[in-house]
Design an enzyme around this catalytic site. Sequence first.
Site, PDB file in Angstrom:
ATOM      1  N   ARG A 102       0.817  -1.211   0.000  1.00  7.65           N
ATOM      2  CA  ARG A 102       0.000   0.000   0.000  1.00  7.65           C
ATOM      3  C   ARG A 102       0.852   1.263   0.000  1.00  7.65           C
ATOM      4  O   ARG A 102       0.544   2.229  -0.719  1.00  7.65           O
ATOM      5  CB  ARG A 102      -0.960  -0.022   1.203  1.00  7.65           C
ATOM      6  CG  ARG A 102      -1.846   1.218   1.379  1.00  7.65           C
ATOM      7  CD  ARG A 102      -2.458   1.744   0.087  1.00  7.65           C
ATOM      8  NE  ARG A 102      -3.089   0.712  -0.722  1.00  7.65           N
ATOM      9  CZ  ARG A 102      -3.295   0.820  -2.030  1.00  7.65           C
ATOM     10  NH1 ARG A 102      -2.885   1.904  -2.687  1.00  7.65           N
ATOM     11  NH2 ARG A 102      -3.882  -0.147  -2.694  1.00  7.65           N
ATOM     12  N   LYS A 137       1.818  24.998  -3.222  1.00  7.63           N
ATOM     13  CA  LYS A 137       0.592  24.360  -2.741  1.00  7.63           C
ATOM     14  C   LYS A 137       0.760  22.845  -2.827  1.00  7.63           C
ATOM     15  O   LYS A 137       0.183  22.166  -3.667  1.00  7.63           O
ATOM     16  CB  LYS A 137      -0.606  24.840  -3.555  1.00  7.63           C
ATOM     17  CG  LYS A 137      -0.884  26.331  -3.381  1.00  7.63           C
ATOM     18  CD  LYS A 137      -2.034  26.790  -4.257  1.00  7.63           C
ATOM     19  CE  LYS A 137      -2.284  28.286  -4.099  1.00  7.63           C
ATOM     20  NZ  LYS A 137      -3.357  28.780  -4.986  1.00  7.63           N
ATOM     21  N   LYS A 169       3.444  39.502  -2.577  1.00  9.65           N
ATOM     22  CA  LYS A 169       2.045  39.262  -2.936  1.00  9.65           C
ATOM     23  C   LYS A 169       1.155  40.349  -2.350  1.00  9.65           C
ATOM     24  O   LYS A 169       1.625  41.292  -1.718  1.00  9.65           O
ATOM     25  CB  LYS A 169       1.636  37.868  -2.474  1.00  9.65           C
ATOM     26  CG  LYS A 169       2.564  36.772  -3.038  1.00  9.65           C
ATOM     27  CD  LYS A 169       2.009  35.391  -2.854  1.00  9.65           C
ATOM     28  CE  LYS A 169       0.956  35.107  -3.908  1.00  9.65           C
ATOM     29  NZ  LYS A 169       0.494  33.706  -3.877  1.00  9.65           N
ATOM     30  N   GLU A 199       3.535  40.242  -7.387  1.00  9.58           N
ATOM     31  CA  GLU A 199       2.205  39.909  -7.893  1.00  9.58           C
ATOM     32  C   GLU A 199       1.427  41.193  -8.154  1.00  9.58           C
ATOM     33  O   GLU A 199       1.386  42.081  -7.297  1.00  9.58           O
ATOM     34  CB  GLU A 199       1.458  39.060  -6.868  1.00  9.58           C
ATOM     35  CG  GLU A 199       0.015  38.731  -7.248  1.00  9.58           C
ATOM     36  CD  GLU A 199      -0.700  37.984  -6.130  1.00  9.58           C
ATOM     37  OE1 GLU A 199      -0.526  36.753  -6.058  1.00  9.58           O
ATOM     38  OE2 GLU A 199      -1.401  38.632  -5.335  1.00  9.58           O
ATOM     39  N   ASP A 220      -1.907  38.121 -11.959  1.00  9.56           N
ATOM     40  CA  ASP A 220      -2.888  37.298 -11.256  1.00  9.56           C
ATOM     41  C   ASP A 220      -4.299  37.501 -11.774  1.00  9.56           C
ATOM     42  O   ASP A 220      -4.805  38.630 -11.832  1.00  9.56           O
ATOM     43  CB  ASP A 220      -2.842  37.619  -9.755  1.00  9.56           C
ATOM     44  CG  ASP A 220      -3.604  36.604  -8.926  1.00  9.56           C
ATOM     45  OD1 ASP A 220      -3.503  35.400  -9.222  1.00  9.56           O
ATOM     46  OD2 ASP A 220      -4.282  37.013  -7.968  1.00  9.56           O
TER      47      ASP A 220
END
Length: 285
Positions: A102, A137, A169, A199, A220
């Site tokens: 597994r 992410k 950002k 950004e 963005d």
Amino acid sequence: MPAPLPRLIIEPAVRRALEEDLGLAGDVTANAVIPADHRSTVVMAVRKEGVIAGLDAAALAFALIDPEIRMARHVEDGETVAAGATIATVTGPSRALLTGERTALNFLGHLSGIATVTRSIVDAVAGTGASIVCTRKTTPGLRALEKYAVKAGGGGNHRFSLADAVLIKDNHIAIAGDIQTAILRAKENAGHMVKIEVEVDTLEQLEQAMAVGVDAVLLDNMTPETLRRAVAIVGGRAVTEASGGITPETARAVAEAGVDLISIGWLTHSAPVLDIGLDYKNAGD
């Protein structure tokens, strides 16, 4: 095929996964049902067409359970395989094969799923000059493996960590007060080897950023038409990166706007697992 990751990077993740699966008593089912001296040969087969990634992690999952296990690969990471294809033959003590099954398949299926969806986007933008990259992410603890899988699918990697580069950002800008203040502070404090990306949500912000200069701009959630205008404003003075809600259906239009990079978070956080099974063939040698 991407350069393989060193075992030193792969092993901690595989070891943690095995420890989680073994619990405090080991595989009570295999130990109860299978004779200790029994050996088997099994094959890893894909149930659906896809791009393979994670063979090193799968092999290590077996090896850490029992070093007598041998895994013969019939393909390499980065190869596209048809449904039903056998990608590896594994031979060794039967108990150990079932104990490691597994964990080996979890790594192989997850990483192959990432490689497969990456390849689909890479193919969608082929010929445009745009490259597909992933983001931060990622699954905690699996970043190196997941970013490797993106490369196996033909994509590239964005930052591995916060220390790799400056990426200013929207929240950084809001707290700093304005975009130019944030950029100038970054230039003052970043080392000479550290690149600066910012950004921007609007063309006005982009104009302000380019007035003081940056290495890259993250455009963005812009439409393809706005992206074209943004690329023209930049005029080759910085790397252009499009991001935000990009799908297989919209990726080519984004790429044709002329951006250098397209960054997509769901490559790593939402890729479906490639279905790979372990099938018993016969008693091992």
